[in-house]
Enzyme design. Sequence first.
Site, mmCIF file in Angstrom:
data_model
loop_
_atom_site.group_PDB
_atom_site.id
_atom_site.type_symbol
_atom_site.label_atom_id
_atom_site.label_comp_id
_atom_site.label_asym_id
_atom_site.label_seq_id
_atom_site.Cartn_x
_atom_site.Cartn_y
_atom_site.Cartn_z
ATOM 1 N N LYS A 73 -2.561 -10.949 7.268
ATOM 2 C CA LYS A 73 -1.814 -12.034 6.620
ATOM 3 C C LYS A 73 -0.367 -12.083 7.132
ATOM 4 O O LYS A 73 0.100 -13.108 7.583
ATOM 5 C CB LYS A 73 -1.836 -11.846 5.091
ATOM 6 N N ASP A 122 -5.294 -5.864 17.051
ATOM 7 C CA ASP A 122 -5.932 -5.661 15.748
ATOM 8 C C ASP A 122 -7.423 -5.562 16.026
ATOM 9 O O ASP A 122 -8.073 -6.548 16.355
ATOM 10 C CB ASP A 122 -5.634 -6.845 14.818
ATOM 11 N N VAL A 151 7.895 -3.485 9.138
ATOM 12 C CA VAL A 151 7.965 -4.008 7.762
ATOM 13 C C VAL A 151 6.665 -3.629 7.039
ATOM 14 O O VAL A 151 6.348 -4.174 5.998
ATOM 15 C CB VAL A 151 8.167 -5.547 7.780
ATOM 16 N N ALA A 152 5.881 -2.707 7.641
ATOM 17 C CA ALA A 152 4.569 -2.376 7.051
ATOM 18 C C ALA A 152 4.694 -1.160 6.134
ATOM 19 O O ALA A 152 4.987 -1.307 4.933
ATOM 20 C CB ALA A 152 3.550 -2.152 8.152
ATOM 21 N N ARG A 153 4.508 0.024 6.660
ATOM 22 C CA ARG A 153 4.665 1.259 5.903
ATOM 23 C C ARG A 153 5.287 2.313 6.814
ATOM 24 O O ARG A 153 4.914 2.430 7.994
ATOM 25 C CB ARG A 153 3.301 1.765 5.400
ATOM 26 N N ASP A 213 12.255 -1.480 7.637
ATOM 27 C CA ASP A 213 12.360 -1.825 6.214
ATOM 28 C C ASP A 213 11.704 -0.764 5.347
ATOM 29 O O ASP A 213 11.913 -0.732 4.144
ATOM 30 C CB ASP A 213 11.670 -3.182 5.988
ATOM 31 N N GLU A 244 10.863 7.160 0.356
ATOM 32 C CA GLU A 244 11.748 6.077 -0.101
ATOM 33 C C GLU A 244 12.362 6.429 -1.449
ATOM 34 O O GLU A 244 11.612 6.747 -2.383
ATOM 35 C CB GLU A 244 10.961 4.763 -0.182
ATOM 36 N N HIS A 269 13.447 -1.520 1.900
ATOM 37 C CA HIS A 269 12.147 -2.065 1.487
ATOM 38 C C HIS A 269 12.327 -3.435 0.812
ATOM 39 O O HIS A 269 11.963 -3.627 -0.355
ATOM 40 C CB HIS A 269 11.434 -1.085 0.551
ATOM 41 N N LEU A 270 12.859 -4.368 1.607
ATOM 42 C CA LEU A 270 13.170 -5.695 1.059
ATOM 43 C C LEU A 270 12.146 -6.756 1.458
ATOM 44 O O LEU A 270 12.333 -7.936 1.153
ATOM 45 C CB LEU A 270 14.557 -6.161 1.567
ATOM 46 N N ALA A 305 9.387 -7.930 0.507
ATOM 47 C CA ALA A 305 8.823 -8.861 -0.488
ATOM 48 C C ALA A 305 9.904 -9.478 -1.361
ATOM 49 O O ALA A 305 9.594 -10.243 -2.275
ATOM 50 C CB ALA A 305 7.822 -8.106 -1.360
#
Length: 640
Positions: free
Chosen positions: A247, A267, A326-328, A352, A357, A376-377, A379
């Site tokens: 997504k 992927d 920006v994933a993990r 991010d 964390e 971790h911004l 979202a």
Amino acid sequence: MASSSSKSLFSSPHFTSFNRSSHSKSPLLSFSTSSVSLNPRPLHSSITSSSSSSSSSSSYSSNRCSFIPLRSVLKTLESSAFVSQNSDLADPTSPNDRSTILVAEKLGEAGLELLRSFGNVVCAYDLSPEELCAKISSCDALIVRSGTKVNRQVFEAAKGRLKVVGRAGVGIDNVDLQAATEFGCLVVNAPTANTIAAAEHGIALLTAMARNVAQADASIKAGKWERNKYVGVSLVGKTLAVMGFGKVGSEVARRAKGLGMQVIAHDPYAPVDRARAIGVELVSFNQAISTADFISLHMPLTSATSKVFNDDTFGLMKKGARLINVARGGVIDEDALVRALDTGAVAQAALDVFVEEPPPKDSKLVQHKNVTVTPHLGASTKEAQEGVAIEIAEAVVGALNGELSATAVNAPMVAPEVLSELAPYVVLAEKLGRLAVQLVAGGSGIKSVKVVYKSGRAPDDLDTRLLRAMITKGIIEPISDSHINLVNADFTAKQKGLRISEERVLVDAPPEFPVESIQVVVSEVESKFASAVTEKGEVAIEGKVKYGVPHLRRVGSFDVDVSLEGNLILCRQVDQPGMIGRVGNILGENNVNVNFMSVGRTMRRKRAIMAIGVDEEPNKDTLRQIGQVPAIEEFVFLNL
Ligand SMILES: NC(=O)C1=CN([C@@H]2O[C@H](COP(=O)(O)OP(=O)(O)OC[C@H]3O[C@@H](n4cnc5c(N)ncnc54)[C@H](O)[C@@H]3O)[C@@H](O)[C@H]2O)C=CC1
Ligand SMILES: O=C(O)C(=O)COP(=O)(O)O
């Protein structure tokens, strides 16, 4: 779509369809033709009679919308442990008996309003673990984001009152799913509403990094004017590799193309046509990282992706590549990234997310001059948080109402007697799914799966929903961080572009057993093990339950007979004496315990398939030695 012999549920009068409407105030699952809520109480009185069908097959297309037989829904609801356990749930219409919902992290106002219209909402942010445990025993639901640890102590402290935990976002790594399941607590998440926010943040980090925005901002605020120091790099014409084309990844790709970048993606499970539609080429992992100027990470954190960016992979990158995450945090070996930044192998990184964390204050990575960081911004936009708040509020309210939730992430909700009859078949179904996905060559992606159930019972007496859910689980879980169960299997399959059709075949078998055999057929893919491909060009495997134990009975066109326990090695070989001994010796010498072997052949002294069950996973060298046995034409190791 379904096989030609299957009858589509779209046209069958025997079935009623339901749709999920995620942003309306209607129930999460409602029958589109009759608008009947799946709340068990009104359901019985509202259903209009449906004519019976003698069709022996049915199909489910997860690409269009979810379809399940009405009888199965009724059966599932009537027998649902969740519903029965929660039959004493507060009646939302009774003002004196309203549910209490604890919101432990900031949630958008629209979601709070929806929750307030249903129950008593207590907003208490920044609770210590002790404070959370103290409050939880008076709550029916808890809503969190990524900052609250919902561990076993929380479920213990809830003393059985907590019925649902809502994660207002995608990742549920801060919730102990095992404990939730053990304590009979449903966990739901909000998987779609923050996609755009995360993608936009990825692009923000990409552009800010390329032009040193954060560093230049800090410099000028420190009273400096360093125009020569902060010369950036251009994006136009550069190659961006999107790692994880789900997504978020596909939205990043779409936006990067608008910036004039060449976009490639890696992927193993993404449908080629989805990539093609956006003008993105799917490539191998090594090709992606060795050709890209910018690499943006959007895969889930799984055992396969943990620290996949490490000294070795940084070494394969184009010198001076730039990385965005920006994933993990866990997909990167953070110490290795510091080394790569120090040597210039990686020119810059924009992060991010972090393994820990918040990261330690003295983190070399965070402090590195070539690293841009955000806390971790991904979202965190007003719009995403409103959307997530509504998505999670609907899911939590629906769950408190006893409705089936399309975004549930933990245990299936089936009555013990149904489960005990289906138990061995459930294990078989999941193992066949796991085998099927591992037999498919990574790049081609699974889009269409046909499941054939042979049974001595009339097709209408066989509720395959749990089995289908378990096959879906077996196919999806090894390649993603999704947690599949009875409730969310169809939803997740649809999200992943996976179409599952089902066919039930009446055979001469004892009707006291629900299923004689299950066949899983994957079409339009290439296989890692050519012998698994049938004459029709499909990857096909078939299994059955023997003496309560799942067995593999057929691979492609070969009959085999092996119990599905431990791990499996499948070899295709020339049918000649001594093969079992040779392979057995190699495994024995390498301390790998063989628990069974079975040989199936097409013709004597021609070609055979040897299936070997092993307790341990053989190392690369052992597998290489097996591959070097001259009569072995191909082999594959499969993790069950
Ligand atoms: N920073 C933040 O605030 C946010 C972070 N996220 C994270 O972003 C990631 C992606 O989220 P979504 O796109 O919503 O998930 P998704 O499930 O839609 O996409 C993940 C994609 O990764 C692919 N994948 C699985 N294993 C892979 C591998 N070994 N190599 C390459 N690709 C692989 C899957 O096939 C899938 O297409 C997740 O880790 C999620 O937790 C999501 C939202 C906000
Ligand atoms: O949804 C996700 O997976 C995220 O990473 C977002 O986390 P958050 O809700 O902002 O704490």
